[in-house]
Scaffold this motif. Structure first.
Motif, PDB file in Angstrom:
ATOM      1  N   GLN A  56       0.825  -1.210   0.000  1.00 13.63           N
ATOM      2  CA  GLN A  56       0.000   0.000   0.000  1.00 13.63           C
ATOM      3  C   GLN A  56       0.863   1.266   0.000  1.00 13.63           C
ATOM      4  OE1 GLN A  56      -2.841   0.253   3.194  1.00 13.63           O
ATOM      5  NE2 GLN A  56      -3.996   1.856   2.200  1.00 13.63           N
ATOM      6  N   TYR A  57       1.833   1.336   0.921  1.00 15.86           N
ATOM      7  CA  TYR A  57       2.744   2.483   0.979  1.00 15.86           C
ATOM      8  C   TYR A  57       4.178   1.981   1.015  1.00 15.86           C
ATOM      9  CZ  TYR A  57      -1.294   5.363   2.270  1.00 15.86           C
ATOM     10  OH  TYR A  57      -2.503   6.002   2.282  1.00 15.86           O
ATOM     11  N   VAL A  58       5.081   2.704   0.361  1.00 11.51           N
ATOM     12  CA  VAL A  58       6.509   2.409   0.408  1.00 11.51           C
ATOM     13  C   VAL A  58       7.210   3.671   0.902  1.00 11.51           C
ATOM     14  CG1 VAL A  58       8.539   1.686  -0.901  1.00 11.51           C
ATOM     15  CG2 VAL A  58       6.277   0.804  -1.536  1.00 11.51           C
ATOM     16  N   VAL A  59       7.943   3.553   2.012  1.00  8.10           N
ATOM     17  CA  VAL A  59       8.556   4.721   2.644  1.00  8.10           C
ATOM     18  C   VAL A  59      10.019   4.433   2.965  1.00  8.10           C
ATOM     19  CG1 VAL A  59       8.451   6.292   4.624  1.00  8.10           C
ATOM     20  CG2 VAL A  59       6.338   5.344   3.684  1.00  8.10           C
ATOM     21  N   HIS A  60      10.892   5.405   2.696  1.00  9.50           N
ATOM     22  CA  HIS A  60      12.296   5.297   3.077  1.00  9.50           C
ATOM     23  C   HIS A  60      12.517   6.227   4.261  1.00  9.50           C
ATOM     24  CE1 HIS A  60      16.465   4.177   2.322  1.00  9.50           C
ATOM     25  NE2 HIS A  60      16.771   5.409   2.704  1.00  9.50           N
ATOM     26  N   ARG A  61      12.896   5.663   5.389  1.00 12.17           N
ATOM     27  CA  ARG A  61      13.074   6.474   6.590  1.00 12.17           C
ATOM     28  C   ARG A  61      14.179   5.893   7.450  1.00 12.17           C
ATOM     29  NH1 ARG A  61       7.529   4.628   9.841  1.00 12.17           N
ATOM     30  NH2 ARG A  61       8.217   2.496  10.251  1.00 12.17           N
TER      31      ARG A  61
ATOM     32  N   LEU B 272       1.669  -3.037   4.176  1.00 13.57           N
ATOM     33  CA  LEU B 272       0.828  -3.928   3.389  1.00 13.57           C
ATOM     34  C   LEU B 272      -0.644  -3.610   3.645  1.00 13.57           C
ATOM     35  CD1 LEU B 272       2.807  -7.216   4.148  1.00 13.57           C
ATOM     36  CD2 LEU B 272       3.061  -5.703   2.178  1.00 13.57           C
ATOM     37  N   LYS B 273      -1.469  -3.791   2.618  1.00 12.02           N
ATOM     38  CA  LYS B 273      -2.904  -3.514   2.772  1.00 12.02           C
ATOM     39  C   LYS B 273      -3.492  -4.392   3.869  1.00 12.02           C
ATOM     40  CE  LYS B 273      -4.271  -1.556  -1.655  1.00 12.02           C
ATOM     41  NZ  LYS B 273      -5.175  -1.662  -2.821  1.00 12.02           N
TER      42      LYS B 273
ATOM     43  N   ALA C 121       1.362  -2.237  10.636  1.00 12.86           N
ATOM     44  CA  ALA C 121       2.815  -2.183  10.830  1.00 12.86           C
ATOM     45  C   ALA C 121       3.541  -2.074   9.497  1.00 12.86           C
ATOM     46  CB  ALA C 121       3.284  -3.418  11.591  1.00 12.86           C
ATOM     47  N   PHE C 122       4.720  -1.450   9.522  1.00 10.68           N
ATOM     48  CA  PHE C 122       5.583  -1.386   8.350  1.00 10.68           C
ATOM     49  C   PHE C 122       6.546  -2.574   8.364  1.00 10.68           C
ATOM     50  CE2 PHE C 122       4.148   2.990   8.476  1.00 10.68           C
ATOM     51  CZ  PHE C 122       4.044   3.313   7.135  1.00 10.68           C
ATOM     52  N   VAL C 123       6.796  -3.151   7.186  1.00 14.20           N
ATOM     53  CA  VAL C 123       7.657  -4.318   7.050  1.00 14.20           C
ATOM     54  C   VAL C 123       8.927  -3.897   6.289  1.00 14.20           C
ATOM     55  CG1 VAL C 123       7.862  -6.644   6.102  1.00 14.20           C
ATOM     56  CG2 VAL C 123       5.654  -5.849   6.967  1.00 14.20           C
TER      57      VAL C 123
ATOM     58  N   LEU D 119      11.821  -3.768   3.701  1.00 15.20           N
ATOM     59  CA  LEU D 119      11.780  -4.196   2.307  1.00 15.20           C
ATOM     60  C   LEU D 119      12.462  -5.543   2.091  1.00 15.20           C
ATOM     61  CD1 LEU D 119      11.073  -3.517  -0.661  1.00 15.20           C
ATOM     62  CD2 LEU D 119      13.250  -2.328  -0.806  1.00 15.20           C
ATOM     63  N   GLU D 120      13.582  -5.764   2.797  1.00 15.56           N
ATOM     64  CA  GLU D 120      14.350  -6.988   2.567  1.00 15.56           C
ATOM     65  C   GLU D 120      13.622  -8.256   3.004  1.00 15.56           C
ATOM     66  OE1 GLU D 120      15.978  -4.969   6.352  1.00 15.56           O
ATOM     67  OE2 GLU D 120      15.420  -4.394   4.312  1.00 15.56           O
ATOM     68  N   LYS D 121      12.519  -8.105   3.780  1.00 17.31           N
ATOM     69  CA  LYS D 121      11.762  -9.269   4.212  1.00 17.31           C
ATOM     70  C   LYS D 121      10.660  -9.651   3.209  1.00 17.31           C
ATOM     71  CE  LYS D 121      12.531  -8.752   9.176  1.00 17.31           C
ATOM     72  NZ  LYS D 121      11.898  -8.705  10.508  1.00 17.31           N
ATOM     73  N   LEU D 122      10.526  -8.891   2.128  1.00 18.82           N
ATOM     74  CA  LEU D 122       9.492  -9.143   1.128  1.00 18.82           C
ATOM     75  C   LEU D 122      10.101  -9.763  -0.118  1.00 18.82           C
ATOM     76  CD1 LEU D 122       7.495  -5.797   1.394  1.00 18.82           C
ATOM     77  CD2 LEU D 122       7.031  -7.936   2.581  1.00 18.82           C
ATOM     78  N   GLN D 123       9.297 -10.578  -0.793  1.00 25.51           N
ATOM     79  CA  GLN D 123       9.705 -11.160  -2.077  1.00 25.51           C
ATOM     80  C   GLN D 123       8.601 -10.899  -3.082  1.00 25.51           C
ATOM     81  OE1 GLN D 123      10.291 -15.296  -1.116  1.00 25.51           O
ATOM     82  NE2 GLN D 123      12.454 -14.992  -0.621  1.00 25.51           N
ATOM     83  N   PRO D 124       8.974 -10.693  -4.357  1.00 27.23           N
ATOM     84  CA  PRO D 124       7.934 -10.516  -5.388  1.00 27.23           C
ATOM     85  C   PRO D 124       7.034 -11.744  -5.456  1.00 27.23           C
ATOM     86  CG  PRO D 124      10.102  -9.910  -6.234  1.00 27.23           C
ATOM     87  CD  PRO D 124      10.335 -10.586  -4.924  1.00 27.23           C
ATOM     88  N   ALA D 125       5.732 -11.521  -5.595  1.00 25.49           N
ATOM     89  CA  ALA D 125       4.780 -12.641  -5.646  1.00 25.49           C
ATOM     90  C   ALA D 125       4.455 -12.975  -7.101  1.00 25.49           C
ATOM     91  CB  ALA D 125       3.514 -12.279  -4.903  1.00 25.49           C
TER      92      ALA D 125
END
Length: 204
Positions: A176-181, A189-190, A194-196, A198-204
């Motif tokens: 839903q949102y991508v933030v660099h902080r 995620l929708k 909580a924010f996850v 990026l390195e813990k996600l994989q393309p589906a």
């Protein structure tokens, strides 16, 4: 009554879908002496507006986002409602005479055509910061003199955009949102608050 944006250290909002651009702009601002907590990076205008209204940046560096429901120009106008002295700089893959005229009319420090080199962004941003510093002597400047920046390498990070399907903890979600902080990229995620990282996600 003095402007609030000149009585405290400057705060920057960087909005670009490319993580590499966000990371490089952040490192470049660090090299000029600006603190990490005064730099907020977002991947899209919706997230930038949601966070920017509370963050109240003094300087907006944004892609034009011509096809987004909320363009970079519209984002600038919305944020100016809470920060009238907001400074603007623009990035765009398409630089036309019409866009150059609009950028000039808005008082943008620069309109930089993509793809650009690290040296080009450094030159334009340094010139913009010097112009701001001349108009805000004292508190608005960084805490220490700016050394000559060492050009960092734009990191080739996996790009996740709002609306992308990603795999997290064995299930498929929609970003839903991508933030660099604070030096890392996180994704909301929708359906989740909580924010996850990026390195813990994989393309589906």
């Amino acid at each position: 009554m003095p402007d609030a944006d000149m009585s405290d250290p400057l705060k920057f909002l960087v909005v670009d879908a490319l993580n590499g651009v966000q990371a490089f702009a952040r490192q470049l601002l660090h090299s000029h002496g600006f603190a990490a907590d005064g730099i907020l990076c977002c991947a899209d205008t919706d997230a930038a507006l949601a966070q920017g209204l509370a963050f109240k940046p003094n300087f907006l560096i944004t892609d034009w986002f011509p096809k987004a429901p909320l363009s970079g120009i519209q984002l600038y106008r919305r944020l100016r409602e809470v920060q009238p002295g907001l400074q603007l700089s623009l990035l765009s893959f398409e630089v036309t005479p019409e866009r150059e005229f609009e950028a000039l009319a808005l008082g943008a420090h620069f309109l930089l055509k993509k793809p650009f080199t690290a040296e080009q962004l450094q030159t334009e941003l340094t010139r913009a910061l010097e112009a701001v510093a001349k108009n805000s002597p004292g508190p608005g400047r960084p805490a220490r003199p700016a050394p000559r920046p060492v050009l960092p390498i734009m990191p080739p990070q996996p790009l996740v955009k709002p609306g992308d399907r990603v795999r997290y903890q064995g299930a498929v979600h929609v970003a839903q949102y991508v933030v660099h902080r604070h030096g890392e990229t996180v994704v909301q995620l929708k359906g989740q608050t909580a924010f996850v990282p990026l390195e813990k996600l994989q393309p589906a």
